[in-house]
Design a protein around this motif. Structure first.
Motif: not given
Ligand SMILES: Nc1ncnc2c1ncn2[C@@H]1O[C@H](COP(=O)(O)OP(=O)(O)O)[C@@H](O)[C@H]1O
Ligand SMILES: Nc1ncnc2c1ncn2[C@@H]1O[C@H](COP(=O)(O)OP(=O)(O)O)[C@@H](O)[C@H]1O
Ligand SMILES: Nc1ncnc2c1ncn2[C@@H]1O[C@H](COP(=O)(O)OP(=O)(O)O)[C@@H](O)[C@H]1O
Lengths: 110, 413, 413, 110, 110, 413
Positions: D16, D19-20, D23, E44, E52-54, F195, F198, F400-401
């Motif tokens: 994480m 990736l953060t 980004v 994100v 936080r990346p998804v 999204l 997912k 989502l998370v």
């Protein structure tokens, strides 16, 4: 010195043999992936008339090494992963332009 | 007639405990088959009672009238257990038998075919066979019919009626379905070609934990299965419960040890085979024998289960990954045959050989078992043959892809 | 003697419910250890009864003759529970204790060594210690022996005999095994080198769901554990059941809240620790105290379980990922110590301090607990030391690879 | 413009962060794999006399970018993934000959 | 003949379509990986103020083929994997220096 | 008053069986939601009893005084069930209701908000509503209050008090939370953007096995739920048990068949919906109707469950992946409405319409149900609105998370 990535698609149950063989020849670094493979004849079945590929569990072993030792790595993997049956897998060699150790930032040449 | 309250509680609770064994068998199977057949195995566990129970409640009074009177199962003078409580208790055993047969022939019979077999089993085969022994039928009077005295086939909680039955029926089905691809290739000495390798590797017990969970629930339910088959709460109850606790456990300890000796590892599959094998062998005996006998049975069952499984593994044409024939078939037959040997007077209606009982009983028992089981084998053979003819044997392709996708549309990542 | 039918049902059903707790402890452990030890944990759950029960049925009449007479456990005048039903009920508690000890020392003791300990436990240690309190042994008469009145050590359903026992024995074993690699490095302030990182990352509760399933089955079984320890069905039964329902639940709610406060998250591991901790603390009290007391116990147990676990985490040399010492040890000891404080006259044979009871009882209780637990600690110490000497401590390498492969030959993908 | 694939083998729990960091520097595309790694000393243990490699959980982050920005990507990953301990991982850079967006069919140059 | 590795990051539920399309055009070999992807906008989210990346479930299909047929493979994959929606994925083409069949040791040129 | 021992055993065992249904609902939900909400679902199952039981034991004597006297639940002349055993039995039903509501509104309500609702439910809503029908409250006397004879709302084991209640309350909550991202996009005809894709892909029943395990434990527990709601062990017990065995099973067989017909696959989710739907519909009737009626109910429930689920799937704004509204709501309402139709004199206090009973009863029953359920809907609406206002609706990002990370800090690999 140029680096290459030797990427072997092998049978799942040959993994430990391959890694042990690598280590005993001094190659202590490798990255391993679970994958699935389709290949050769027999990989496609037909379900209700439509073709459906059958995926077979595979393991991928990735060893980065310099070009000159690539052949050695290839041979080690081949002899450890071989059963002689269809489906033993493939080894792919991919040229690389750089490798860096995250901990130190040093550029690796082997 | 008056309701016998304690017997009614005993059988209701017993039936509920046996009930959980039905889907537990699906769990057990799920943990021992290929990952692509897990949902199929569990679904069979659910359908075993979904099909059996509605059929059973409709027909059992016809088959079991021999032991019912006036809406009660007579357990004594003027008192009784309400008929449908008794029917629920016995019916749960039937659904267990069905689930066990299913687990004995996994991965190659398409779901529709399995449901057709289930209907035949539920409406005809099991009600009939079980009534011969438990419903006042001719096998319970076989001695008298043959002029060999009062002896009948005695099966305390289903060594023959449930386990030998299921072990043999599953064996017949698995035989007629033919071995899976993997087995076929091993049989013809074929190598690790991609497809057979796929099967081979997916048998790596990826979800062995479900088999362990299934075993846990089975042992738990078995205390209802054996323990509450005394019908009334009496001194006999301590034997039906105590022997169950001992025989299964000891057999599991024995197979653990045997696996350590032969395989240099404490093989969990062997442990489960032992636990269940011990429970199977004590089943026909549980309320009829003294506590010491369960130690004998435990050791015997450990040996039978372990070496039985190893023995079967050699015969590639028998494809029985769950070990149904050795664990349920062999132990069920041997346990049932031991009834006229080990039965203790006072607990059982007749004395066993070791207590000076009559060899005639052993003859009656063996003959009765042979009659019942031959009928099971023959009818299962015919029905399965028809199903295979009708195309319910999964094709090699379907087998490879797995029944989860083929029959249930479920593809887990 | 006549069979007391309702008591026999009560104890039989109770024993069956307690039975499922034994393998459930293996499930709980499986959800809290490294992924490579899951099958080992579940196998220990199976072997806990596979080893204990056959041993126990053979020996318990020798140890428990103090409460048996004429093949019955006397529950009243002229009526009783058949001996082997009573033996089954008590024996299930013993196997639970064994399973709990195993869960308290996971991942580092090789299976063979564990089975040797299990034999010692099953044939000698638990039968002896439990008989001192439950089998009419000297601790149940300690007051008279010391001239302090009729008082004896009272332990309703095993606060000392099961939980404090298991918590301390597991602690001794885990201590003698020494911490796992991960803990050792944390201890010596070593960093995240590859091997330690592997251990570290594999503790990410990859299969936490099994711990939740284990907790569910444990709570379910606990109603037999506490609820049916009244032996007869009486007014007392409502306390043994009601208190169990309340104390465990409330403690779980408390730890949930504490985790939210301290960790900003509703930590499921904390919730489980609370539920189980509450059940442990009420265990020795369940049938002896009024309903309100279970609220006090629930709050106390929530605090003890939560802060106990946090406290233990600091001591790297104690490697107890299941939280056995805080959850079972601390709560078991405190709950047992509270018996002479909270016991309500009419429910318990003596009055607790808050009902004006005698402080002598508290003295007797604490002394008796100390005697029993010291014996447990000392003998566990000696046996474990021998096992470690004999090479049953997994090597660092074996530990890393995990006991599933090393001991059971199972490698899940 | 030539594209390269920057392939970083990192600690699982650094994902994480990496990736953060990517980004926040404008690199919004990446593909992530679970893998296992063998590397450095300590990766081999011996069980009953025979060597057995110990595989450590790893995550692989793959970012395709043009050659010129590869160094930037490498630096971002390095600073986010670094702990300074042995086992922080490696970054491999592999030359590519093309990248295509499936949705549109366009050839990508960054 | 030079070999390339065509590496397609596709939607998980397009896998069977892609493989079937490949097979029906005569490409019977492929290796498949489960992966997760971050890409485009929307990848994100912010949880309690921090980005936080998804990660989205992805499948990677890897086909090794000779350079000349790479375009064909690319086209097959594209038409099978396309939905037209954002997130259809990418195809990366990576040059290789060798491919070997483990069973026979032969060097492959296709 | 004297303890009625057999009734006390019956209700204690019943309560224990119902208890396991509470966390089993968490398992069921876990198998049907996104993989990132599995631990959240199971945690709700644990908290359902952790919150409800302590609250319930404190307040139920206030709400249920109408049926308690002298510390007993009077079941006959001079004998009774100890109050807290009765309270435990009924309380387990309440916690089941709470767990069902939670499963009806999964994945979008933050844990803190859910616990606040749980408190309201446990202290006020359920004790009040259930006491109206089961605690001697006004709905059990509605006929007399309206001058329509002795009729009251009759609900054998919770068709209205548990299932319709939970189905409707869950529906209200899920409605007020608004659909999940996936549903919203389907609603607005949005495409498969990353999204939403997912979410979409993670609904692939990656862990369907937990839903099957949940269903197994639910069916098992339901024999306590329905079976032991006769309070005393009597001839009625055979109906409460037999009807439960039949209706659930038959409905499962029906939905299996319907899925095969419409979807060309034996859909395991449909099978589970059928099994549970059949159990729900027979719940209010189980001890009041003859065996044949359970066949009618089984078929009806199969149809309602299958087509109900398909029907709901069209309405994207209702996001109910567990099928709570169709399975529990629809079947619960229909089953309850059938009580005054199918009730058999001798089993139920009044005769149903088909036995020539009075239509007035039907009126009273429907009116009573409407009153109870309207109250549930209204109060649930208000409380949920406040919770949404207070920010307990997970944001799109959190959704989502997944709640496992957001609420519990658990991220499984
Ligand atoms: N063209 C290819 N591209 C990528 N992977 C391939 C290709 N061909 C084969 N593979 C991989 O190699 C594995 C073995 O190939 P296969 O053809 O079955 O065996 P063999 O090379 O022994 O004939 C396959 O399962 C697949 O994973
Ligand atoms: N030669 C290699 N080829 C492929 N992957 C490697 C190689 N060497 C190391 N790795 C990967 O990098 C990871 C970290 O390497 P390691 O040597 O343990 O750490 P460090 O680079 O900090 O010394 C390994 O786990 C492995 O996945
Ligand atoms: N720069 C990149 N490097 C590696 N993988 C990428 C990159 N950009 C995108 N991807 C992969 O491609 C997938 C789809 O990309 P995305 O931008 O979402 O869709 P689209 O290409 O349709 O706009 C991502 O999930 C990711 O796996």
């Amino acid at each position: 010195m140029t680096l290459v990535m030797v990427r072997a698609v092998i049978r799942e149950d040959k993994l430990m043999d391959v890694l042990t063989a690598l280590v005993s020849h001094g190659f202590t670094g490798a990255t391993v992936y679970r994958a699935q493979g389709m290949g050769g004849e027999g990989g496609v079945v037909s379900i209700r008339g439509s073709a459906r590929p059958v995926l077979i569990p595979r393991t991928v072993v990735e060893v980065v090494t310099d070009e000159k030792r690539a052949e050695e790595v290839t041979k080690i993997i081949m002899s450890a992963a071989k059963t002689g049956e269809v489906g033993d897998g493939r080894i792919f060699v991919i040229p690389m332009s750089a490798a860096i150790r995250i901990r130190t930032g040093e550029f690796l040449s082997e | 007639m008056q309701v016998d309250q304690t017997s009614t509680i005993w059988l209701a609770v017993g039936g509920i405990l046996v009930f959980i064994m039905i889907p537990a068998i699906g769990m057990l199977e799920a943990g021992l088959v290929r990952r692509v057949n897990v949902i199929n195995a569990m679904s069979k566990g659910l359908m075993a009672f979904a099909v059996f129970l509605p059929a059973w409640f409709a027909v059992f009074p016809l088959y079991y009238h021999g032991v019912l009177s006036d809406g009660f199962y007579p357990t004594g003078e003027g008192v009784g257990v309400p008929m449908y409580v008794y029917g629920f208790f016995i019916g749960a055993f039937g659904a267990v038998t069905l689930a066990l047969i299913g687990a004995g022939a996994p991965e190659r019979l398409k779901f529709g075919g399995w449901l057709i077999f289930s209907l035949f089993f539920s409406l005809v085969q099991w009600p009939l066979v079980s009534s011969w022994i438990w419903g006042g039928g001719f096998l319970s009077n076989l001695g008298r019919l043959l002029g060999l005295g009062d002896f009948g086939v005695l099966d305390f909680a289903g060594g023959t009626v449930v386990h030998a039955y299921a072990g043999l029926a599953g064996f017949i089905i698995t035989l007629l379905l033919g071995p899976s691809l993997r087995r076929t290739r091993l049989l013809t000495n074929g190598g690790l070609s991609p497809l057979i390798y796929k099967e081979h590797i997916e048998y790596k017990y990826a979800e062995l934990q479900y088999a362990i969970l299934g075993t846990i629930l089975l042992y738990f339910g078995w205390f209802g299965f054996n323990g509450m088959s005394t019908v009334t709460v009496s001194e006999q109850s301590q034997y039906s419960i105590g022997n169950t606790a001992i025989a299964g456990s000891l057999a599991g300890a024995i197979t653990a040890l045997l696996s350590r000796i032969h395989e240099k590892t404490w093989n969990p599959v062997a442990i489960m085979a032992g636990l269940l094998g011990g429970l199977v062998m004590i089943t026909p005996l549980a309320g009829f024998v003294d506590i010491w006998a369960s130690y004998v049975v435990g050791v015997l069952a450990g040996l039978v289960s372990y070496y039985g499984m190893k023995f079967m593994e050699r015969y590639y044409f028998i494809d029985d990954p769950v070990g149904s024939l050795p664990v349920h078939g062999f132990n069920g037959i041997l346990g049932s045959a031991l009834v006229p040997v080990l039965a203790k007077p006072g607990l059982a209606p007749f004395a066993g050989l070791i207590y000076g009982g009559s060899p005639a009983w052993l003859g009656v028992q063996l003959l009765g078992m042979a009659i019942a089981l031959s009928f099971v084998v023959a009818t299962t053979y015919v029905v399965t043959l028809l199903l295979v003819k009708a195309g319910f044997r999964a094709t090699t392709e379907e087998e490879l892809v797995g029944l989860d996708v083929v029959d249930h549309g479920v593809e887990r990542p």
